[in-house]
Design a protein around this motif. Structure first.
Motif, PDB file in Angstrom:
ATOM      1  N   TRP A   1     -10.642  -2.721  -0.598  1.00  0.00           N
ATOM      2  CA  TRP A   1     -10.009  -4.001  -0.905  1.00  0.00           C
ATOM      3  C   TRP A   1     -10.116  -4.952   0.288  1.00  0.00           C
ATOM      4  CZ3 TRP A   1      -6.215  -7.322   0.681  1.00  0.00           C
ATOM      5  CH2 TRP A   1      -5.792  -8.291  -0.241  1.00  0.00           C
ATOM      6  N   PHE A   2      -9.803  -4.461   1.497  1.00  0.00           N
ATOM      7  CA  PHE A   2      -9.846  -5.307   2.696  1.00  0.00           C
ATOM      8  C   PHE A   2     -11.260  -5.796   2.997  1.00  0.00           C
ATOM      9  CE2 PHE A   2      -5.729  -3.281   3.920  1.00  0.00           C
ATOM     10  CZ  PHE A   2      -5.007  -4.449   4.062  1.00  0.00           C
ATOM     11  N   GLN A   3     -12.255  -4.985   2.673  1.00  0.00           N
ATOM     12  CA  GLN A   3     -13.640  -5.371   2.946  1.00  0.00           C
ATOM     13  C   GLN A   3     -14.144  -6.438   1.985  1.00  0.00           C
ATOM     14  OE1 GLN A   3     -15.527  -1.512   2.805  1.00  0.00           O
ATOM     15  NE2 GLN A   3     -15.376  -1.218   5.018  1.00  0.00           N
ATOM     16  N   ASN A   4     -13.414  -6.661   0.898  1.00  0.00           N
ATOM     17  CA  ASN A   4     -13.892  -7.590  -0.129  1.00  0.00           C
ATOM     18  C   ASN A   4     -12.910  -8.698  -0.483  1.00  0.00           C
ATOM     19  OD1 ASN A   4     -16.554  -6.308  -1.174  1.00  0.00           O
ATOM     20  ND2 ASN A   4     -15.137  -4.581  -1.097  1.00  0.00           N
ATOM     21  N   ASN A   5     -11.809  -8.803   0.260  1.00  0.00           N
ATOM     22  CA  ASN A   5     -10.802  -9.810  -0.048  1.00  0.00           C
ATOM     23  C   ASN A   5     -10.259 -10.440   1.234  1.00  0.00           C
ATOM     24  OD1 ASN A   5     -10.015  -9.500  -3.156  1.00  0.00           O
ATOM     25  ND2 ASN A   5     -10.379  -7.449  -2.316  1.00  0.00           N
ATOM     26  N   GLU A   6      -9.730 -11.643   1.089  1.00  0.00           N
ATOM     27  CA  GLU A   6      -9.072 -12.292   2.213  1.00  0.00           C
ATOM     28  C   GLU A   6      -7.793 -11.524   2.550  1.00  0.00           C
ATOM     29  OE1 GLU A   6      -7.154 -16.663   3.368  1.00  0.00           O
ATOM     30  OE2 GLU A   6      -8.338 -16.402   1.524  1.00  0.00           O
TER      31      GLU A   6
ATOM     32  N   ILE B   1       0.872  -1.177   0.000  1.00  0.00           N
ATOM     33  CA  ILE B   1       0.000   0.000   0.000  1.00  0.00           C
ATOM     34  C   ILE B   1       0.908   1.225   0.000  1.00  0.00           C
ATOM     35  CG2 ILE B   1      -1.900   1.217   1.127  1.00  0.00           C
ATOM     36  CD1 ILE B   1      -2.676  -1.396   2.471  1.00  0.00           C
ATOM     37  N   GLU B   2       0.981   1.893  -1.123  1.00  0.00           N
ATOM     38  CA  GLU B   2       1.934   2.984  -1.343  1.00  0.00           C
ATOM     39  C   GLU B   2       1.381   3.916  -2.409  1.00  0.00           C
ATOM     40  OE1 GLU B   2       4.478   5.539  -1.609  1.00  0.00           O
ATOM     41  OE2 GLU B   2       5.583   3.954  -0.534  1.00  0.00           O
ATOM     42  N   ASP B   3       1.278   5.222  -2.095  1.00  0.00           N
ATOM     43  CA  ASP B   3       0.668   6.136  -3.064  1.00  0.00           C
ATOM     44  C   ASP B   3       1.620   6.558  -4.174  1.00  0.00           C
ATOM     45  OD1 ASP B   3       2.190   7.667  -1.315  1.00  0.00           O
ATOM     46  OD2 ASP B   3       0.911   9.433  -1.523  1.00  0.00           O
ATOM     47  N   GLU B   4       2.927   6.435  -3.944  1.00  0.00           N
ATOM     48  CA  GLU B   4       3.898   6.766  -4.988  1.00  0.00           C
ATOM     49  C   GLU B   4       4.152   5.511  -5.825  1.00  0.00           C
ATOM     50  OE1 GLU B   4       7.365   8.381  -3.189  1.00  0.00           O
ATOM     51  OE2 GLU B   4       6.299   9.998  -2.172  1.00  0.00           O
ATOM     52  N   LYS B   5       3.586   5.485  -7.028  1.00  0.00           N
ATOM     53  CA  LYS B   5       3.638   4.265  -7.836  1.00  0.00           C
ATOM     54  C   LYS B   5       5.065   3.829  -8.197  1.00  0.00           C
ATOM     55  CE  LYS B   5      -1.066   4.755  -9.574  1.00  0.00           C
ATOM     56  NZ  LYS B   5      -1.973   4.804 -10.736  1.00  0.00           N
ATOM     57  N   PRO B   6       5.997   4.751  -8.498  1.00  0.00           N
ATOM     58  CA  PRO B   6       7.381   4.311  -8.748  1.00  0.00           C
ATOM     59  C   PRO B   6       7.985   3.613  -7.533  1.00  0.00           C
ATOM     60  CG  PRO B   6       7.062   6.528  -9.599  1.00  0.00           C
ATOM     61  CD  PRO B   6       5.840   6.198  -8.799  1.00  0.00           C
TER      62      PRO B   6
ATOM     63  N   GLU C   1      -9.012   3.123  -1.327  1.00  0.00           N
ATOM     64  CA  GLU C   1      -8.827   1.907  -2.120  1.00  0.00           C
ATOM     65  C   GLU C   1      -8.497   0.725  -1.215  1.00  0.00           C
ATOM     66  OE1 GLU C   1      -6.242   0.331  -6.004  1.00  0.00           O
ATOM     67  OE2 GLU C   1      -5.612   2.147  -4.925  1.00  0.00           O
ATOM     68  N   ALA C   2      -7.662   0.963  -0.191  1.00  0.00           N
ATOM     69  CA  ALA C   2      -7.267  -0.115   0.715  1.00  0.00           C
ATOM     70  C   ALA C   2      -8.458  -0.614   1.530  1.00  0.00           C
ATOM     71  CB  ALA C   2      -6.154   0.375   1.642  1.00  0.00           C
ATOM     72  N   ILE C   3      -9.276   0.311   2.048  1.00  0.00           N
ATOM     73  CA  ILE C   3     -10.456  -0.089   2.827  1.00  0.00           C
ATOM     74  C   ILE C   3     -11.393  -0.943   1.981  1.00  0.00           C
ATOM     75  CG2 ILE C   3     -12.571   0.788   3.918  1.00  0.00           C
ATOM     76  CD1 ILE C   3     -10.899   3.154   4.932  1.00  0.00           C
TER      77      ILE C   3
ATOM     78  N   GLU D   1      -5.903   5.379   9.207  1.00  0.00           N
ATOM     79  CA  GLU D   1      -7.350   5.457   9.027  1.00  0.00           C
ATOM     80  C   GLU D   1      -7.927   4.138   8.507  1.00  0.00           C
ATOM     81  OE1 GLU D   1      -8.200   8.970   6.682  1.00  0.00           O
ATOM     82  OE2 GLU D   1      -6.511   9.944   7.673  1.00  0.00           O
ATOM     83  N   ILE D   2      -7.091   3.336   7.854  1.00  0.00           N
ATOM     84  CA  ILE D   2      -7.538   2.017   7.396  1.00  0.00           C
ATOM     85  C   ILE D   2      -7.974   1.183   8.596  1.00  0.00           C
ATOM     86  CG2 ILE D   2      -6.820  -0.127   6.258  1.00  0.00           C
ATOM     87  CD1 ILE D   2      -4.750   1.618   4.711  1.00  0.00           C
TER      88      ILE D   2
END
Length: 251
Positions: A40-45, A6-11, A36-38, A63-64
């Motif tokens: 994802w966690f709510q819908n994935n293992e 989980i990182e906002d800087e894609k490079p 996006e992380a919240i 905040e996640i």
């Protein structure tokens, strides 16, 4: 081993992905924001291990945890200075200082593998880490807001504010005179500017003043409903993951 970044800087995320590949670790997914992380966690293992940047594009990664009970081990990646890193040492959380060194990454991964059988649930004292990331000696909290009302400017002192809230991607303050005013910036921005002894982030939408709370009522799924002296437009619910921190705060 299931791993996500989980990182906002894609490079930076791609670089870490390549470094992990060299250690024969395949990254399951790369996420780039709190929202996006919240989702994802709510819908994935949940994965075995997360590499998590502290500062994301839409707020602090803590905040996640306020919205999701994350059941993964975490290695934080951070550019914070040495003082701030005391927060992680005191909470026994592993971290990597940016830019990430290959040898330090390998040590952190091996440490996780050795302790993996004991990893059952993430235990992070979010509020304690948040406080330690800011030197209280040097910290001056915001005391008043200047609000434009038509052609006039109005000064609102911090003790007049019942709560801050977000609505339709805008941020408002609500006062004890039962008026709401639009303000600049996000809740995340103001949370860092306000005294944590006075204000508590109940959920992603509301931040309340301790003197504004009129009643606290048990709510479904081990949550709490807060009732304020004047604000009654929307239910204010303390998320289940925040209830313990809230009770500590009011004590």
């Amino acid at each position: 081993m299931n791993v996500i970044i989980i990182e906002d800087e894609k490079p930076a995320a791609r670089r870490l992905n390549r470094m992990l590949a060299e250690l024969n670790i395949e990254v399951q997914n790369m996420l780039h924001s709190v929202e996006e992380a919240i989702n994802w966690f709510q819908n994935n293992e949940h994965p075995d291990l997360i590499f998590l940047d502290i500062q994301l594009s839409d707020g602090l990664s803590f905040e996640i945890f306020e919205e999701v009970n994350v059941k993964s081990a975490i290695i934080f990646t951070t550019a914070y200075d040495e003082y701030a890193l005391k927060a992680f040492k005191l909470n026994s959380i592993d971290y990597l200082l940016k830019p990430i060194d290959e040898d330090e990454l390998e040590v952190a991964v091996n440490k996780f593998k050795e302790n993996r059988p004991q990893q059952t649930e993430l235990k992070v004292n979010v509020d304690e880490i948040r406080k330690l990331l800011i030197n209280p000696i040097d910290r001056k909290y915001k005391k008043r807001f200047t609000i434009k009302v038509g052609q006039h400017l109005k000064i609102i002192h911090i003790d007049e504010i019942e709560c801050f809230y977000s609505e339709n991607k805008a941020t408002y303050i609500h006062t004890n005179s039962n008026r709401s005013y639009l303000i600049d910036n996000s809740l995340e921005h103001w949370q860092e500017q306000l005294d944590p002894e006075q204000f508590f982030r109940a959920n992603r939408t509301f931040m309340v003043h301790i003197n504004a709370i009129k009643d606290m009522v048990s709510y479904t799924n081990s949550r709490l409903q807060l009732k304020l002296h004047s604000y009654d437009e929307t239910e204010i619910i303390v998320s289940r993951e925040r209830v313990k921190d809230f009770k500590n705060w009011i004590d």
